[in-house]
Each structure stands twice: as C-alpha cells, then as structure tokens.
Design an enzyme around this catalytic site. Structure first.
Site, PDB file in Angstrom:
ATOM      1  N   ARG A  95       0.576  -0.912   0.036  1.00  0.00           N
ATOM      2  CA  ARG A  95      -0.140  -0.309   0.155  1.00  0.00           C
ATOM      3  C   ARG A  95       0.930   0.991  -0.384  1.00  0.00           C
ATOM      4  O   ARG A  95       1.864   1.135   0.590  1.00  0.00           O
ATOM      5  CB  ARG A  95      -0.955  -0.205   0.905  1.00  0.00           C
ATOM      6  CG  ARG A  95      -1.397   1.180   1.005  1.00  0.00           C
ATOM      7  CD  ARG A  95      -2.635   0.834   2.564  1.00  0.00           C
ATOM      8  NE  ARG A  95      -3.515   1.823   2.748  1.00  0.00           N
ATOM      9  CZ  ARG A  95      -4.512   1.011   3.930  1.00  0.00           C
ATOM     10  NH1 ARG A  95      -4.313   0.345   5.079  1.00  0.00           N
ATOM     11  NH2 ARG A  95      -5.658   2.274   4.819  1.00  0.00           N
ATOM     12  N   SER A 154     -12.958  -3.426   0.099  1.00  0.00           N
ATOM     13  CA  SER A 154     -12.714  -3.104   1.086  1.00  0.00           C
ATOM     14  C   SER A 154     -14.617  -2.671   1.359  1.00  0.00           C
ATOM     15  O   SER A 154     -15.301  -2.029   0.650  1.00  0.00           O
ATOM     16  CB  SER A 154     -12.462  -1.699   1.665  1.00  0.00           C
ATOM     17  OG  SER A 154     -10.817  -2.187   1.422  1.00  0.00           O
ATOM     18  N   LYS A 206      -5.220   5.310  10.003  1.00  0.00           N
ATOM     19  CA  LYS A 206      -6.614   5.867   9.273  1.00  0.00           C
ATOM     20  C   LYS A 206      -7.338   7.688   9.967  1.00  0.00           C
ATOM     21  O   LYS A 206      -7.553   6.691  11.042  1.00  0.00           O
ATOM     22  CB  LYS A 206      -7.664   5.129   8.666  1.00  0.00           C
ATOM     23  CG  LYS A 206      -7.658   3.928   7.981  1.00  0.00           C
ATOM     24  CD  LYS A 206      -8.561   4.492   6.239  1.00  0.00           C
ATOM     25  CE  LYS A 206      -8.129   3.240   5.534  1.00  0.00           C
ATOM     26  NZ  LYS A 206      -8.923   3.152   4.415  1.00  0.00           N
TER      27      LYS A 206
END
Length: 203
Positions: free
Chosen positions: A39, A108, A137
């Site tokens: 990622r 997701s 996040k």
C-alpha cells in the site's frame, strides 16, 4: 489457488524507521505472515512500481501471495497475485475483466450491503473494517466493532479479513467472529522485532 488469509500484512513505510521495505516484509513472513498487500498512498507511479517489485522478490521467494492496493496497472506490471480495491476505486467487474479470472480481487467493505454486493460481483475476499480506532486511518468513521464484523461475516460466503486497530490483545476476540484472518499494519511493522511481532499473532 488456495489462499491463507489468516495473517494479512499491509505495508506502510512510515513505520519502518530506517529498515528497508523488503527487509521488513521478509522478517514478517518469517514470523508467519501469509499474505502481503503493498500500500503506497503517497508514492509516484514509478516509486510504487519499484517498491512493489522489491517486495515481490521477497514474496516469490517464500511463495506468499502479493496483493497491490488500488492500482491495477502496478499489479499487472509486477505480475502480482491480485489487487485490493476500495469502495471508490474502479468497479470490481471492470477490474476482473482487466486482470482475468485467475487473479485475486479483494474489496474493502464496511457494512452488510457492501459485502453482499462485493460477493455478488465476484470478489475473492472482503476486507472488513474499520473494526477499532486506528492510527493509520485518520479520517475514520465510527468503527464497526466486533458486532459489526460478525454481522457481515454471517451474511457472506466468501472469505473475509478484519482490518483496523487490530493487535495481539484483541485478535482472539476478532477471530471469534468467524472471519478468516486479520490485517495488520502498525502492530507488526511498528515493532522493533517485526518477526517476533508476527510470531505473536500466529500464536
């Protein structure tokens, strides 16, 4: 291809404190990580490609599937095992047309409706979250908790991985939901002893 989703590592180079990404991933795999997602939210395409290539050398060596976050082009360029899409990325059916039926596509999801749609559209697995509050996040909505996770797991037949604020202390409770695995970032990569942290999770 039978995939082991039990310990799913998501990379984030900001946690590595000077270690190279390939070194960190190799230690994590030696500790028991079964799947790796690269990622790179802030990298240029060239940089993302180069990071993915380095990680793929390691995952190939240990025969661990490599998933690329968001970017179908990078997944194709490095011949990764698959791609992980968010709700605002390319539609799953389109991604499937581009990548073909043999690649893994994960999505997701944060509620039952999204999970059922992903399953109907042919996702191989869903990443369910956010389970708990997490440092990675910042813009997170209210976490769905183990209750929300369990509800989604009970409503789908495809494999699932729980993500968001998961650590060694809460993994047992998370797995009781029936999910197939846990996705971890900082609780492995943020530790000095990456291999040891992964081994703790395996236990």
């Amino acid at each position: 291809m039978k995939i082991d989703y039990s310990l799913y590592l998501v990379t984030d180079r900001s946690f590595l404190g000077g270690k190279s990404i390939e070194e960190a991933v190799e230690e994590a795999i030696k500790g028991g990580v079964t799947l790796v997602q690269v990622r790179e939210k802030d990298a240029s395409s060239r940089e993302f490609y180069e990071v993915a290539l380095k990680v793929k050398k390691v995952t190939d060596k240990y025969k661990v599937p490599l998933i690329i976050d968001d970017r179908l082009d990078i997944a194709q360029a490095v011949d990764a095992s698959g791609v992980h899409l968010g709700q605002s990325d390319l539609p799953l059916k389109l991604a499937r047309n581009i990548l073909g039926k043999d690649k893994i596509i994960g999505i997701s999801v944060g509620n039952v409706a999204e999970a059922k749609e992903a399953e109907a559209d042919g996702a191989d697995y869903v990443g369910i979250g956010t389970i708990f509050f997490t440092g990675t996040k910042k813009d997170i909505k209210t976490p769905i908790g183990i209750e929300g996770l369990t509800e989604i797991v009970e409503n789908i037949k495809i494999p699932s991985v729980a993500i968001g604020g998961i650590n060694q202390e809460n993994t047992k409770a998370v797995l009781k939901s029936g999910t197939n695995g846990v996705a971890v970032i900082s609780a492995i990569l943020g530790k000095k002893d990456i291999r040891g942290a992964a081994e703790e999770f395996r236990k």
